[in-house]
Design a protein around this motif. Structure first.
Motif, PDB file in Angstrom:
ATOM      1  N   GLY A  25       0.814  -1.204   0.000  1.00  0.00           N
ATOM      2  CA  GLY A  25       0.000   0.000   0.000  1.00  0.00           C
ATOM      3  C   GLY A  25       0.843   1.247   0.000  1.00  0.00           C
ATOM      4  N   GLY A  26       0.213   2.325   0.414  1.00  0.00           N
ATOM      5  CA  GLY A  26       0.869   3.624   0.460  1.00  0.00           C
ATOM      6  C   GLY A  26       0.535   4.482  -0.733  1.00  0.00           C
ATOM      7  N   MET A  27      -0.053   3.879  -1.751  1.00  0.00           N
ATOM      8  CA  MET A  27      -0.464   4.614  -2.945  1.00  0.00           C
ATOM      9  C   MET A  27      -1.932   4.964  -2.725  1.00  0.00           C
ATOM     10  SD  MET A  27       1.310   1.740  -5.272  1.00  0.00           S
ATOM     11  CE  MET A  27       0.959   0.540  -3.995  1.00  0.00           C
ATOM     12  N   GLY A  28      -2.125   5.856  -1.784  1.00  0.00           N
ATOM     13  CA  GLY A  28      -3.435   6.090  -1.210  1.00  0.00           C
ATOM     14  C   GLY A  28      -3.465   5.286   0.085  1.00  0.00           C
ATOM     15  N   PRO A  29      -2.711   5.749   1.108  1.00  0.00           N
ATOM     16  CA  PRO A  29      -2.551   4.964   2.333  1.00  0.00           C
ATOM     17  C   PRO A  29      -3.871   4.507   2.960  1.00  0.00           C
ATOM     18  CG  PRO A  29      -1.081   6.846   2.372  1.00  0.00           C
ATOM     19  CD  PRO A  29      -1.966   7.019   1.176  1.00  0.00           C
ATOM     20  N   ARG A  30      -4.896   5.312   2.874  1.00  0.00           N
ATOM     21  CA  ARG A  30      -6.173   4.939   3.467  1.00  0.00           C
ATOM     22  C   ARG A  30      -6.783   3.730   2.744  1.00  0.00           C
ATOM     23  NH1 ARG A  30      -8.525   7.211   7.334  1.00  0.00           N
ATOM     24  NH2 ARG A  30      -7.563   9.243   7.079  1.00  0.00           N
ATOM     25  N   ALA A  31      -6.545   3.601   1.464  1.00  0.00           N
ATOM     26  CA  ALA A  31      -7.082   2.461   0.706  1.00  0.00           C
ATOM     27  C   ALA A  31      -6.491   1.147   1.194  1.00  0.00           C
ATOM     28  CB  ALA A  31      -6.812   2.637  -0.788  1.00  0.00           C
ATOM     29  N   SER A  32      -5.196   1.147   1.496  1.00  0.00           N
ATOM     30  CA  SER A  32      -4.575  -0.096   1.974  1.00  0.00           C
ATOM     31  C   SER A  32      -5.045  -0.436   3.386  1.00  0.00           C
ATOM     32  CB  SER A  32      -3.053  -0.022   1.886  1.00  0.00           C
ATOM     33  OG  SER A  32      -2.560   1.151   2.485  1.00  0.00           O
ATOM     34  N   ILE A  33      -5.267   0.579   4.211  1.00  0.00           N
ATOM     35  CA  ILE A  33      -5.796   0.343   5.559  1.00  0.00           C
ATOM     36  C   ILE A  33      -7.223  -0.203   5.459  1.00  0.00           C
ATOM     37  CG2 ILE A  33      -6.501   1.448   7.722  1.00  0.00           C
ATOM     38  CD1 ILE A  33      -3.479   1.290   7.424  1.00  0.00           C
ATOM     39  N   SER A  59       3.162  -0.179   3.787  1.00  0.00           N
ATOM     40  CA  SER A  59       2.606   1.077   3.298  1.00  0.00           C
ATOM     41  C   SER A  59       3.752   1.992   2.911  1.00  0.00           C
ATOM     42  CB  SER A  59       1.730   1.718   4.384  1.00  0.00           C
ATOM     43  OG  SER A  59       1.106   2.875   3.893  1.00  0.00           O
ATOM     44  N   LYS A  60       4.045   2.040   1.621  1.00  0.00           N
ATOM     45  CA  LYS A  60       5.186   2.808   1.104  1.00  0.00           C
ATOM     46  C   LYS A  60       4.663   4.102   0.462  1.00  0.00           C
ATOM     47  CE  LYS A  60       9.105   2.348  -2.095  1.00  0.00           C
ATOM     48  NZ  LYS A  60       9.876   3.398  -1.518  1.00  0.00           N
ATOM     49  N   ALA A  61       4.373   5.072   1.315  1.00  0.00           N
ATOM     50  CA  ALA A  61       3.823   6.343   0.835  1.00  0.00           C
ATOM     51  C   ALA A  61       4.854   7.169   0.063  1.00  0.00           C
ATOM     52  CB  ALA A  61       3.276   7.148   2.010  1.00  0.00           C
ATOM     53  N   SER A  62       6.110   6.772   0.102  1.00  0.00           N
ATOM     54  CA  SER A  62       7.169   7.524  -0.589  1.00  0.00           C
ATOM     55  C   SER A  62       7.305   7.150  -2.070  1.00  0.00           C
ATOM     56  CB  SER A  62       8.507   7.307   0.121  1.00  0.00           C
ATOM     57  OG  SER A  62       8.859   5.940   0.110  1.00  0.00           O
ATOM     58  N   PHE A  63       6.403   6.311  -2.588  1.00  0.00           N
ATOM     59  CA  PHE A  63       6.424   6.036  -4.033  1.00  0.00           C
ATOM     60  C   PHE A  63       6.333   7.355  -4.791  1.00  0.00           C
ATOM     61  CE2 PHE A  63       4.732   1.606  -3.364  1.00  0.00           C
ATOM     62  CZ  PHE A  63       5.689   0.953  -4.113  1.00  0.00           C
ATOM     63  N   PRO A  64       6.995   7.478  -5.944  1.00  0.00           N
ATOM     64  CA  PRO A  64       6.829   8.676  -6.769  1.00  0.00           C
ATOM     65  C   PRO A  64       5.373   8.768  -7.264  1.00  0.00           C
ATOM     66  CG  PRO A  64       8.587   7.260  -7.638  1.00  0.00           C
ATOM     67  CD  PRO A  64       7.922   6.522  -6.530  1.00  0.00           C
ATOM     68  N   SER A  65       4.989   9.934  -7.694  1.00  0.00           N
ATOM     69  CA  SER A  65       3.624  10.146  -8.188  1.00  0.00           C
ATOM     70  C   SER A  65       3.332   9.252  -9.387  1.00  0.00           C
ATOM     71  CB  SER A  65       3.439  11.612  -8.591  1.00  0.00           C
ATOM     72  OG  SER A  65       2.234  11.775  -9.297  1.00  0.00           O
ATOM     73  N   ARG A  66       2.261   8.487  -9.285  1.00  0.00           N
ATOM     74  CA  ARG A  66       1.834   7.645 -10.406  1.00  0.00           C
ATOM     75  C   ARG A  66       1.409   8.510 -11.581  1.00  0.00           C
ATOM     76  NH1 ARG A  66      -0.255   6.569  -5.872  1.00  0.00           N
ATOM     77  NH2 ARG A  66      -2.384   7.217  -6.325  1.00  0.00           N
ATOM     78  N   VAL A  67       0.712   9.600 -11.286  1.00  0.00           N
ATOM     79  CA  VAL A  67       0.214  10.492 -12.337  1.00  0.00           C
ATOM     80  C   VAL A  67       1.384  11.135 -13.083  1.00  0.00           C
ATOM     81  CG1 VAL A  67      -1.131  12.571 -12.810  1.00  0.00           C
ATOM     82  CG2 VAL A  67      -1.958  10.908 -11.132  1.00  0.00           C
ATOM     83  N   ASP A  68       2.351  11.684 -12.338  1.00  0.00           N
ATOM     84  CA  ASP A  68       3.512  12.305 -12.987  1.00  0.00           C
ATOM     85  C   ASP A  68       4.279  11.294 -13.837  1.00  0.00           C
ATOM     86  OD1 ASP A  68       2.896  14.726 -11.830  1.00  0.00           O
ATOM     87  OD2 ASP A  68       4.478  14.621 -10.304  1.00  0.00           O
ATOM     88  N   SER A  69       4.464  10.096 -13.310  1.00  0.00           N
ATOM     89  CA  SER A  69       5.184   9.060 -14.063  1.00  0.00           C
ATOM     90  C   SER A  69       4.457   8.729 -15.356  1.00  0.00           C
ATOM     91  CB  SER A  69       5.347   7.794 -13.213  1.00  0.00           C
ATOM     92  OG  SER A  69       6.227   8.030 -12.147  1.00  0.00           O
ATOM     93  N   PHE A  70       3.143   8.635 -15.287  1.00  0.00           N
ATOM     94  CA  PHE A  70       2.349   8.330 -16.482  1.00  0.00           C
ATOM     95  C   PHE A  70       2.433   9.474 -17.489  1.00  0.00           C
ATOM     96  CE2 PHE A  70      -1.624   8.490 -18.872  1.00  0.00           C
ATOM     97  CZ  PHE A  70      -1.622   7.239 -19.452  1.00  0.00           C
ATOM     98  N   LEU A  71       2.207  10.703 -17.021  1.00  0.00           N
ATOM     99  CA  LEU A  71       2.185  11.850 -17.930  1.00  0.00           C
ATOM    100  C   LEU A  71       3.551  12.128 -18.563  1.00  0.00           C
ATOM    101  CD1 LEU A  71      -0.133  14.311 -15.961  1.00  0.00           C
ATOM    102  CD2 LEU A  71      -0.712  12.916 -17.969  1.00  0.00           C
ATOM    103  N   LYS A  72       4.614  11.833 -17.842  1.00  0.00           N
ATOM    104  CA  LYS A  72       5.970  12.067 -18.357  1.00  0.00           C
ATOM    105  C   LYS A  72       6.537  10.833 -19.055  1.00  0.00           C
ATOM    106  CE  LYS A  72       6.941  15.508 -14.833  1.00  0.00           C
ATOM    107  NZ  LYS A  72       7.653  15.798 -13.585  1.00  0.00           N
TER     108      LYS A  72
END
Length: 122
Positions: A25-33, A59-72
């Motif tokens: 988790g951590g990519m939306g920490p509340r979702a994994s909880i 819960s790895k909240a330090s992942f880079p932004s999924r949106v930024d990675s996709f857009l770039k």
């Protein structure tokens, strides 16, 4: 990370050698909880705490932004996701669950679903 904290972390992870479910988790920490809470709720009417599956929530909240990675058109998120899955897979869980819709893109782009057959995408 200091040497003593590495030893402590290794010791803790060794206790999860027979983990039934790893939740990445951590990519939306509340979702994994929320997802982990739903798993626990499924077993509430069972035969005591010992009948629940062993669950490790990473819960790895330090992942880079999924949106930024996709857009770039960058694979930085995918590379870190792959590394985290590999770390969890080394614990030999029955299931690695990822409650993040955005992660699906990299799972399929990097063909991680072929490499890790115990992945369950939520």
């Amino acid at each position: 990370m200091t040497n003593s904290s590495k030893i402590c972390t290794r010791s803790i992870l060794n206790n999860f050698a027979s983990t039934d479910i790893c939740v990445l988790g951590g990519m939306g920490p509340r979702a994994s909880i929320d997802f982990t809470d739903k798993i626990v709720s499924l077993f509430e009417n069972s035969y005591g705490d010992q009948s629940h599956p062993d669950i490790l929530l990473y819960s790895k909240a330090s992942f880079p932004s999924r949106v930024d990675s996709f857009l770039k058109n960058s694979d930085i998120f995918g590379e870190q996701l792959s590394h985290a899955i590999e770390q969890l897979n080394n614990l030999n869980p029955k299931v690695i669950s990822i409650p993040c819709n955005g992660a699906h893109y990299w799972i399929y782009k990097l063909r991680l679903h072929d490499k890790y057959r115990n992945l369950v995408l939520i």
